[in-house]
Design a protein around this motif. Structure first.
Motif, short mmCIF file in Angstrom:
data_model
loop_
_atom_site.label_atom_id
_atom_site.label_comp_id
_atom_site.label_asym_id
_atom_site.label_seq_id
_atom_site.Cartn_x
_atom_site.Cartn_y
_atom_site.Cartn_z
N VAL A 76 -1.40 6.44 15.75
CA VAL A 76 -1.77 7.03 14.43
C VAL A 76 -0.90 7.87 14.04
CG1 VAL A 76 -3.48 8.41 13.03
CG2 VAL A 76 -4.45 6.10 14.81
N SER A 77 0.08 7.71 13.17
CA SER A 77 1.04 8.70 12.61
C SER A 77 0.69 8.98 11.26
CB SER A 77 2.37 7.89 12.46
OG SER A 77 2.35 6.68 11.77
N GLU A 78 -0.31 8.38 10.48
CA GLU A 78 -0.60 8.82 9.16
C GLU A 78 -2.22 9.01 9.01
OE1 GLU A 78 -0.14 7.01 4.61
OE2 GLU A 78 1.01 6.02 6.19
N GLY A 79 -2.63 9.93 8.65
CA GLY A 79 -4.07 10.39 8.58
C GLY A 79 -4.66 11.04 9.80
N ARG A 80 -5.98 11.26 9.49
CA ARG A 80 -6.82 12.06 10.66
C ARG A 80 -7.90 11.33 10.81
NH1 ARG A 80 -9.13 16.44 9.04
NH2 ARG A 80 -8.42 16.28 6.71
N LEU A 81 -8.24 10.93 12.14
CA LEU A 81 -9.38 10.00 12.67
C LEU A 81 -10.06 11.17 13.72
CD1 LEU A 81 -10.89 7.72 13.05
CD2 LEU A 81 -9.25 6.81 14.88
N THR A 82 -11.22 11.23 13.79
CA THR A 82 -12.11 11.85 14.59
C THR A 82 -12.96 11.07 15.30
OG1 THR A 82 -12.09 14.06 13.55
CG2 THR A 82 -13.57 13.68 15.20
N ILE A 83 -13.02 10.79 16.69
CA ILE A 83 -14.07 9.89 17.22
C ILE A 83 -14.88 10.72 17.93
CG2 ILE A 83 -14.19 7.97 19.03
CD1 ILE A 83 -11.04 7.38 18.46
N ILE A 84 -16.26 10.37 17.61
CA ILE A 84 -17.36 11.02 18.31
C ILE A 84 -17.91 9.90 19.65
CG2 ILE A 84 -19.66 12.18 18.33
CD1 ILE A 84 -18.95 12.71 15.45
N ASP A 85 -17.85 10.26 20.94
CA ASP A 85 -18.11 9.22 21.79
C ASP A 85 -19.52 9.40 22.07
OD1 ASP A 85 -18.66 11.44 23.55
OD2 ASP A 85 -16.73 11.02 24.71
N GLU A 86 -20.17 8.51 23.04
CA GLU A 86 -21.45 8.38 23.55
C GLU A 86 -22.01 9.52 23.70
OE1 GLU A 86 -18.99 7.77 27.35
OE2 GLU A 86 -18.94 7.04 25.13
N ALA A 87 -21.17 10.48 24.69
CA ALA A 87 -21.88 12.02 25.19
C ALA A 87 -21.77 12.90 23.97
CB ALA A 87 -21.08 12.26 26.31
N GLY A 88 -21.20 12.49 22.81
CA GLY A 88 -21.25 13.44 21.51
C GLY A 88 -19.99 14.40 21.77
N ARG A 89 -19.02 13.93 22.29
CA ARG A 89 -17.94 14.67 22.51
C ARG A 89 -16.83 14.22 21.43
NH1 ARG A 89 -18.56 13.43 28.07
NH2 ARG A 89 -17.24 11.55 27.80
N SER A 90 -16.10 15.29 20.65
CA SER A 90 -15.52 14.69 19.56
C SER A 90 -13.82 14.56 20.16
CB SER A 90 -15.40 15.68 18.38
OG SER A 90 -16.69 15.84 17.79
#
Length: 412
Positions: free
Chosen positions: A11-25
């Protein structure tokens, strides 16, 4: 999280946040500005599958509710991924996946007569009400033609029919074959506007029923008939042949068979117009999710493999036009209409949330593919003889002006 580690490298363009199954970002920020999206992955196995088999797992996870979008929407997520797809495709895993698909594509695209009908039924024999909620009134289920990019869908689809008709140079009394006639819109338009005799062939029982009823209701059944028939079984010869949005279902193993049959069906001085989705790169494979859930047996060809088959069949290519972003705009309008009518689709057409998420993913994913990736549409004019069309392309603009006028008069 493996998925975050994989995406952080591409990912070189934009911002992505992934929240996993444990609630971690897990935050991923590209060097260039772009969409900002947050997704939640609801179980660890989905995260593993997304990292290892993204082309299949992403659509399945969204359909099943195992991946949800919490900031932005599905299109924003796919838009972000599409902007970074060149980097994704360059990874070793994706290169290996594409290479495997190229080796398997002949088997995947093997569509003999019986199998071809089953593949068509999977998509086109869905309840007709579904298509009424997002297509134009004429149910044109193929790329529209945008003169400026700002036209409403109805206008752009009418212009598409006129654009194609101009390349056919229709004259009253000619016999026209429509291969893959859909719900009958193209055939009925040609017969009404240009006084030609049209035969349409389709493998969809639903489309055949609708198109036949339309011809009867409009009082033109003596000039327009539709057959539930594989094009390979159609006898006779025709002055003109048109095929719009059907060639994607032929399969690369059958291209020579297709054009050999076209040559057999086409009069000596006849002309064909082939309108199809294609790719702007060498031959490859079909997206795994799209092939499994939406278009089994489907494949978008490279021009190189289509032209090779035309040459082997002994036909002339008399004109080629490539439409680039036209389908992206068409799909945008379809997607917007689908989402606006989502609750009605569930209530009146009887489809559940999973089905609606599947179709949302299909429409949004295809739009992104045409906007950022390798997909386009081509129109190829084909003839048996090199003198079947005028020496220059000037006639097309004149024909199109006439056909726009004729189409408007016929619709009144």
């Amino acid at each position: 999280m493996l998925l975050a580690q994989v995406l952080a490298r591409v990912v070189s363009e934009g911002r992505l946040t992934i929240i996993d199954e444990a609630g971690r970002s897990h935050h991923i920020k590209g060097a260039k500005a772009g969409p900002a999206v947050t997704i939640r992955v609801h179980d660890w196995w989905t995260g593993i599958r997304l990292a290892l088999r993204p082309r299949l797992a992403l659509g399945e996870a969204y359909m099943d509710g195992r991946l949800t979008v919490e900031q932005g929407d599905l299109y924003d997520l796919l838009d972000l991924l599409g902007r970074n797809m060149a980097a994704v495709d360059s990874t070793a895993l994706m290169r290996w996946s594409y290479a495997l698909q190229r080796w398997l594509r002949v088997l995947e695209h093997y569509n003999p007569v019986g199998k071809a009908q089953k593949n068509v039924a999977h998509h086109y024999d869905l309840k007709g009400e579904l298509y009424d909620f997002f297509l134009d009134r004429d149910r044109q289920y193929s790329c529209a033609y945008f003169r400026t990019g700002n036209e409403p869908l109805e206008t752009a689809q009418a212009d598409k029919k006129a654009h194609i008709a101009a390349k056919l140079m229709l004259r009253p009394g000619q016999k026209v074959l429509d291969i893959g006639s859909g719900w009958g819109g193209m055939g009925l338009y040609l017969a009404r506007a240009f006084d030609v005799d049209v035969t349409g062939v389709t493998l969809s029982r639903e489309q055949h029923g609708v198109s036949s009823r339309r011809a009867a209701d409009e009082g033109v059944a003596d000039k327009v008939r539709f057959k539930l028939l594989d094009y390979r079984e159609e006898p006779g010869r025709y002055d003109r042949i048109v095929s719009v949005g059907m060639f994607e279902h032929v399969g690369s193993a059958h291209y020579l068979e297709y054009f050999t049959k076209v040559k057999e069906l086409l009069a000596d001085d006849g002309v064909m117009l082939l309108h199809s989705i294609g790719r702007m790169e060498p031959p490859g494979g079909t997206n795994t999710w799209l092939r499994k859930y939406i278009f089994p047996g489907g494949y978008t060809p490279a021009l190189s493999e289509v032209l090779a088959a035309i040459e082997k069949a002994g036909l002339w290519v008399t004109d080629i036009e490539v439409l680039r972003l036209h389908y992206a705009e068409t799909l945008r309008l379809w997607r917007e209409r689908f989402l606006a009518n989502r609750e009605q689709i569930k209530q009146l057409a009887g489809y559940d949330d999973r089905f609606c998420r599947m179709w949302e993913f299909y429409l949004a994913g295809c739009e992104v593919a045409f906007r950022y990736m390798n997909q386009m549409v081509f129109q190829i004019q084909i003839a048996r003889r090199q003198d079947a069309v005028p020496l220059t392309r000037d006639y097309m603009a004149a024909e199109e002006r006439l056909k726009n006028v004729a189409g408007s008069m016929a619709a009144e």
